[in-house]
Write a protein that holds these residues in place. Structure first.
Motif, PDB file in Angstrom:
ATOM      1  N   GLY A  13       0.774  -1.236   0.000  1.00  0.00           N
ATOM      2  CA  GLY A  13       0.000   0.000   0.000  1.00  0.00           C
ATOM      3  C   GLY A  13       0.801   1.277   0.000  1.00  0.00           C
ATOM      4  O   GLY A  13       0.228   2.359   0.164  1.00  0.00           O
ATOM      5  N   ASP A  14       2.110   1.210  -0.235  1.00  0.00           N
ATOM      6  CA  ASP A  14       2.931   2.415  -0.150  1.00  0.00           C
ATOM      7  C   ASP A  14       3.266   3.045  -1.499  1.00  0.00           C
ATOM      8  O   ASP A  14       3.486   4.250  -1.586  1.00  0.00           O
ATOM      9  N   PHE A  15       3.307   2.238  -2.557  1.00  0.00           N
ATOM     10  CA  PHE A  15       3.641   2.749  -3.878  1.00  0.00           C
ATOM     11  C   PHE A  15       2.656   2.202  -4.920  1.00  0.00           C
ATOM     12  O   PHE A  15       2.038   1.153  -4.709  1.00  0.00           O
ATOM     13  N   ALA A  16       2.563   2.923  -6.026  1.00  0.00           N
ATOM     14  CA  ALA A  16       1.852   2.441  -7.203  1.00  0.00           C
ATOM     15  C   ALA A  16       2.757   2.625  -8.409  1.00  0.00           C
ATOM     16  O   ALA A  16       3.688   3.450  -8.384  1.00  0.00           O
ATOM     17  N   VAL A  17       2.505   1.866  -9.462  1.00  0.00           N
ATOM     18  CA  VAL A  17       3.216   2.070 -10.716  1.00  0.00           C
ATOM     19  C   VAL A  17       2.210   2.127 -11.858  1.00  0.00           C
ATOM     20  O   VAL A  17       1.149   1.495 -11.794  1.00  0.00           O
ATOM     21  N   THR A  18       2.549   2.903 -12.864  1.00  0.00           N
ATOM     22  CA  THR A  18       1.768   2.901 -14.101  1.00  0.00           C
ATOM     23  C   THR A  18       2.600   2.260 -15.201  1.00  0.00           C
ATOM     24  O   THR A  18       3.827   2.383 -15.228  1.00  0.00           O
ATOM     25  N   SER A  19       1.931   1.552 -16.102  1.00  0.00           N
ATOM     26  CA  SER A  19       2.588   0.932 -17.248  1.00  0.00           C
ATOM     27  C   SER A  19       2.498   1.892 -18.428  1.00  0.00           C
ATOM     28  O   SER A  19       1.433   2.065 -19.023  1.00  0.00           O
ATOM     29  N   ASP A  20       3.627   2.530 -18.747  1.00  0.00           N
ATOM     30  CA  ASP A  20       3.659   3.595 -19.753  1.00  0.00           C
ATOM     31  C   ASP A  20       4.066   3.008 -21.105  1.00  0.00           C
ATOM     32  O   ASP A  20       5.249   2.943 -21.453  1.00  0.00           O
ATOM     33  N   ALA A  39       3.070  11.747  -5.189  1.00  0.00           N
ATOM     34  CA  ALA A  39       4.023  12.300  -6.156  1.00  0.00           C
ATOM     35  C   ALA A  39       4.695  11.166  -6.918  1.00  0.00           C
ATOM     36  O   ALA A  39       4.940  10.079  -6.362  1.00  0.00           O
ATOM     37  N   VAL A  40       4.999  11.429  -8.199  1.00  0.00           N
ATOM     38  CA  VAL A  40       5.832  10.512  -8.973  1.00  0.00           C
ATOM     39  C   VAL A  40       7.271  10.727  -8.526  1.00  0.00           C
ATOM     40  O   VAL A  40       7.807  11.833  -8.643  1.00  0.00           O
ATOM     41  N   VAL A  41       7.896   9.679  -7.999  1.00  0.00           N
ATOM     42  CA  VAL A  41       9.217   9.834  -7.388  1.00  0.00           C
ATOM     43  C   VAL A  41      10.344   9.273  -8.239  1.00  0.00           C
ATOM     44  O   VAL A  41      11.509   9.608  -8.014  1.00  0.00           O
ATOM     45  N   ASP A  99       6.560   4.735 -23.918  1.00  0.00           N
ATOM     46  CA  ASP A  99       7.991   4.939 -23.672  1.00  0.00           C
ATOM     47  C   ASP A  99       8.656   3.739 -23.006  1.00  0.00           C
ATOM     48  O   ASP A  99       9.831   3.787 -22.653  1.00  0.00           O
ATOM     49  N   GLY A 100       7.902   2.657 -22.811  1.00  0.00           N
ATOM     50  CA  GLY A 100       8.491   1.437 -22.277  1.00  0.00           C
ATOM     51  C   GLY A 100       8.898   1.519 -20.823  1.00  0.00           C
ATOM     52  O   GLY A 100       9.770   0.766 -20.385  1.00  0.00           O
ATOM     53  N   GLY A 101       8.279   2.400 -20.056  1.00  0.00           N
ATOM     54  CA  GLY A 101       8.684   2.583 -18.664  1.00  0.00           C
ATOM     55  C   GLY A 101       7.566   2.381 -17.672  1.00  0.00           C
ATOM     56  O   GLY A 101       6.413   2.113 -18.024  1.00  0.00           O
ATOM     57  N   LEU A 102       7.928   2.516 -16.397  1.00  0.00           N
ATOM     58  CA  LEU A 102       6.984   2.494 -15.293  1.00  0.00           C
ATOM     59  C   LEU A 102       7.172   3.777 -14.491  1.00  0.00           C
ATOM     60  O   LEU A 102       8.292   4.119 -14.123  1.00  0.00           O
ATOM     61  N   SER A 103       6.077   4.484 -14.233  1.00  0.00           N
ATOM     62  CA  SER A 103       6.138   5.647 -13.345  1.00  0.00           C
ATOM     63  C   SER A 103       5.820   5.180 -11.936  1.00  0.00           C
ATOM     64  O   SER A 103       4.796   4.530 -11.704  1.00  0.00           O
ATOM     65  N   VAL A 104       6.699   5.502 -10.982  1.00  0.00           N
ATOM     66  CA  VAL A 104       6.536   5.069  -9.600  1.00  0.00           C
ATOM     67  C   VAL A 104       5.938   6.216  -8.786  1.00  0.00           C
ATOM     68  O   VAL A 104       6.514   7.309  -8.720  1.00  0.00           O
ATOM     69  N   ILE A 105       4.791   5.955  -8.164  1.00  0.00           N
ATOM     70  CA  ILE A 105       4.084   6.959  -7.375  1.00  0.00           C
ATOM     71  C   ILE A 105       4.209   6.616  -5.897  1.00  0.00           C
ATOM     72  O   ILE A 105       3.845   5.503  -5.484  1.00  0.00           O
ATOM     73  N   ASP A 106       4.737   7.549  -5.109  1.00  0.00           N
ATOM     74  CA  ASP A 106       4.741   7.416  -3.659  1.00  0.00           C
ATOM     75  C   ASP A 106       3.361   7.866  -3.176  1.00  0.00           C
ATOM     76  O   ASP A 106       3.003   9.038  -3.299  1.00  0.00           O
ATOM     77  N   LEU A 107       2.571   6.943  -2.656  1.00  0.00           N
ATOM     78  CA  LEU A 107       1.180   7.259  -2.336  1.00  0.00           C
ATOM     79  C   LEU A 107       1.060   8.173  -1.123  1.00  0.00           C
ATOM     80  O   LEU A 107       0.085   8.932  -1.024  1.00  0.00           O
ATOM     81  N   SER A 108       2.002   8.121  -0.206  1.00  0.00           N
ATOM     82  CA  SER A 108       1.937   9.024   0.949  1.00  0.00           C
ATOM     83  C   SER A 108       2.279  10.452   0.546  1.00  0.00           C
ATOM     84  O   SER A 108       1.702  11.411   1.058  1.00  0.00           O
ATOM     85  N   LYS A 109       3.211  10.606  -0.388  1.00  0.00           N
ATOM     86  CA  LYS A 109       3.600  11.930  -0.876  1.00  0.00           C
ATOM     87  C   LYS A 109       2.703  12.406  -2.015  1.00  0.00           C
ATOM     88  O   LYS A 109       2.739  13.584  -2.380  1.00  0.00           O
TER      89      LYS A 109
END
Length: 340
Positions: free
Chosen positions: A249-256, A271-273, A259-269
């Motif tokens: 429950g601390d992070f999420a990722v999106t499948s982009d 923000a994409v970190v 561009d072949g990447g993953l954006s990592v989201i800090d759910l407490s902040k």
């Protein structure tokens, strides 16, 4: 690149190839502590279902499934895996050990099931995109009672269900909306417009936050699950097709995808970190990453690369691609069954 991606997007919708059998060994890229358990993959171009032993990366079974299979979900006790047959009208249930089909649950004319959840309560929930609705399938291995709930929206594609199973939420690609559906009182659904082509959706483990990715606007959104108010808007990588929250429950990722990447989201902040590169932007069209899935311990992310018939195993801490596992033609939907 855009032309090839457009062509493949069309192929993803009308996919259908002859089934094949046999296994493909994993192609190692890096070395890490071994994974364990089983990964199931819906191969939507080959109309097959794969079973992968994560300890050695070997595809140990690949059998015929249904036309254009998509999302998968394992049962709470691990003995079954359910498959949404997007090219037809059924949710099919298979044994996890042999992949023998033991149940086929018909959702009616033009159902086109896609998103699927096998809830901890033992019931199945599925979208029926062609009917602009979702289904609650109670006791799927027994009476399989079906209850249909209209979303009233175009492209009701993916869904999540509350821990208490009182509500479900859908992303509606065609209507550009996210919809809350009351599963108990049958009150009218509540829909809000969220970005361009919202598709990815995940609910925080405690049910307090709903996260959505919109592939057409390259954004992720946090919503209040009850009021449906948008709390947070974040810029992601290009074409965030899916969004998955880490089991902790601390992070999420999106499948982009673009561009072949993953954006990592800090759910407490909120923000994409950081960004994780699964493939380079130049390789993205040859990989075409779609579905993403966390391991239960949150240490690995599995990324379905539909165009190259591979599943990338990514170390979350370092962002390294540990290996690529060969599966069937057009691997997309993923489900995991891990050993303790």
């Amino acid at each position: 690149m855009k032309t090839k991606l457009h062509t493949l997007c069309i192929a993803l919708v009308i996919a259908g190839c002859s089934p094949v059998e046999g296994g493909t060994a994993a192609r190692s890229i890096d070395t890490a502590a071994p994974a364990s358990g089983t990964l199931f993959v819906a191969n939507k171009f080959g109309n097959t279902l794969s079973k992968v032993d994560l300890a050695n990366g070997e595809q140990v079974l690949r059998l015929d499934s249904c036309t254009n299979p998509h999302e998968l979900a394992t049962s709470p006790y691990g003995q079954h895996v359910a498959l949404a047959c997007y090219g037809g009208t059924t949710v099919d249930v298979f044994l996890t050990d042999t992949l023998e089909k033991v149940r086929s649950i018909d959702l009616g004319e033009n159902a086109r099931p896609h998103g699927i959840v096998w809830h901890a309560n033992g019931d199945l929930y599925s979208t029926a995109e062609g009917r602009q609705s979702i289904f609650w399938i109670r006791d799927p291995l027994g009476k399989a009672e079906r209850f249909e709930y209209a979303s009233g929206k175009l492209g009701t594609h993916m869904l999540v269900v509350a821990p208490d199973a009182r509500h479900a939420w859908t992303t509606d690609l065609g209507s550009k909306t996210v919809t809350r559906i009351d599963l108990r009182t049958r009150r009218a659904p509540l829909s809000v417009t969220v970005g361009e082509e919202p598709e990815g959706i995940a609910l925080s483990p405690d049910g307090s936050s709903l996260w959505v990715s919109a592939r057409g606007s390259n954004e992720a959104y946090e919503l209040d699950p009850q009021t449906m108010e948008v709390r947070t808007t974040l810029q992601t990588g290009a074409f965030p097709l899916r969004l998955a929250i880490r089991p902790q429950g601390d992070f999420a990722v999106t499948s982009d995808l673009m561009d072949g990447g993953l954006s990592v989201i800090d759910l407490s902040k909120r923000a994409v970190v950081r960004q994780i590169s699964v493939s380079s932007p130049e390789e993205a069209e040859d990989r075409f990453q779609v579905t993403i899935l966390w391991s239960n311990d949150g240490e690995r992310i599995y990324v379905a690369e539909t165009a190259s018939d591979t599943i990338a195993e990514v170390d979350f801490e370092t962002g390294s691609v540990l290996r690529r596992i060969g599966v069937g033609d057009g691997g997309d939907g993923l489900a995991i069954l891990e050993t303790n």
